[in-house]
Design an enzyme around this catalytic site. Structure first.
Site, short mmCIF file in Angstrom:
data_model
loop_
_atom_site.label_atom_id
_atom_site.label_comp_id
_atom_site.label_asym_id
_atom_site.label_seq_id
_atom_site.Cartn_x
_atom_site.Cartn_y
_atom_site.Cartn_z
CB CYS A 49 71.65 -72.63 41.61
SG CYS A 49 72.64 -73.35 40.33
CG HIS A 162 75.75 -73.31 48.98
ND1 HIS A 162 75.67 -71.95 48.82
CD2 HIS A 162 76.36 -73.51 50.17
CE1 HIS A 162 76.22 -71.35 49.87
NE2 HIS A 162 76.64 -72.27 50.70
CB THR A 163 70.54 -77.03 45.47
OG1 THR A 163 70.27 -75.83 44.76
CG2 THR A 163 69.68 -77.12 46.70
CB CYS A 164 74.61 -74.24 42.94
SG CYS A 164 74.57 -73.59 41.32
CG PHE A 165 78.31 -75.09 44.54
CD1 PHE A 165 78.77 -74.96 43.24
CD2 PHE A 165 77.91 -73.95 45.23
CE1 PHE A 165 78.85 -73.71 42.63
CE2 PHE A 165 77.99 -72.70 44.62
CZ PHE A 165 78.45 -72.58 43.32
#
Ligand SMILES: *[C@@H]1O[C@H](CO)[C@@H](O)[C@H](O)[C@H]1NC(C)=O
Length: 196
Positions: A49, A162-165
């Site tokens: 993330c 946001h790489t998490c999402f």
């Protein structure tokens, strides 16, 4: 010396690269360990993330970003299927596939060369590798998560991610040329990191 670079704010929500890693900033000192763990993660197809925020940071931090250059090399240069990408993209905050800003967004991506597209993908998802089964099986930090574009921010801001999402925060720019320029800046700035 200061210049505009992307400040990497690493947020490991439910998974950490190592125990307690969420509280450990990446520095010059632990960069090598970070890259090694990151590469291991890539191979295992896990996605860390990371919130990419365009900011002015000390140029000394720049070499930290070698990790992203390295990842581009490892992931290779697969051709991206734009139609598959677009078909499997979701929108939030009032955007939809036919929204003028979104039409400009895809027109901009269309104008990008393949490397720029891979960089955009890496910017938003944390990795430039495309799932074997296509964009429909894109994964986030905890399970399947499609590519998403959200209406966010003032038009003076650069897009952030946001790489998490697998989410791109895209301000509602008033023109194609402005969107193109801002998006390209957000994506290409990262290429300078490897030059340190
Ligand atoms: C994307 O959707 C369009 C319209 O539904 C369709 O014509 C096209 O074949 C799809 N592309 C892919 C790669 O699935």
């Amino acid at each position: 010396m200061f210049s505009t670079f992307f400040f990497l704010l690493i947020q490991y929500y439910d998974r950490e690269l190592k125990p307690g890693g969420a509280n450990i900033p990446v520095t010059e000192k632990n960069k090598k360990e970070y890259i090694e763990r990151m590469v291991k993660w890539r191979i295992e197809r896990a996605v860390p993330c990371i919130l990419f925020i365009p900011q002015v940071v000390d140029a000394r931090l720049v070499s930290v970003f070698d990790a992203r250059e390295l990842e581009l090399v490892i992931a290779g240069t697969a051709e991206i299927d734009l139609s598959d990408w677009r078909n499997n993209t979701e929108y939030r905050g009032g955007y939809h596939d036919n929204h003028i800003v979104i039409r400009w967004f895809w027109a901009a991506v269309e104008r990008f060369n393949n490397e720029q597209r891979l960089r955009l993908l890496q910017f938003v998802t944390g990795t430039s590798s495309i799932p074997y089964e296509g964009f429909a099986s894109l994964r986030g930090s905890n399970g399947p998560r499609r590519f998403c574009v959200e209406k966010w921010g003032k038009i003076t801001a650069l897009p952030r991610a946001h790489t998490c999402f697998n989410r791109l925060d895209l301000p509602p720019y008033p023109s194609f040329s402005m969107l193109y320029e801002k998006l390209l800046t957000a994506v290409e700035e990262t290429s300078t990191f490897g030059l340190e």
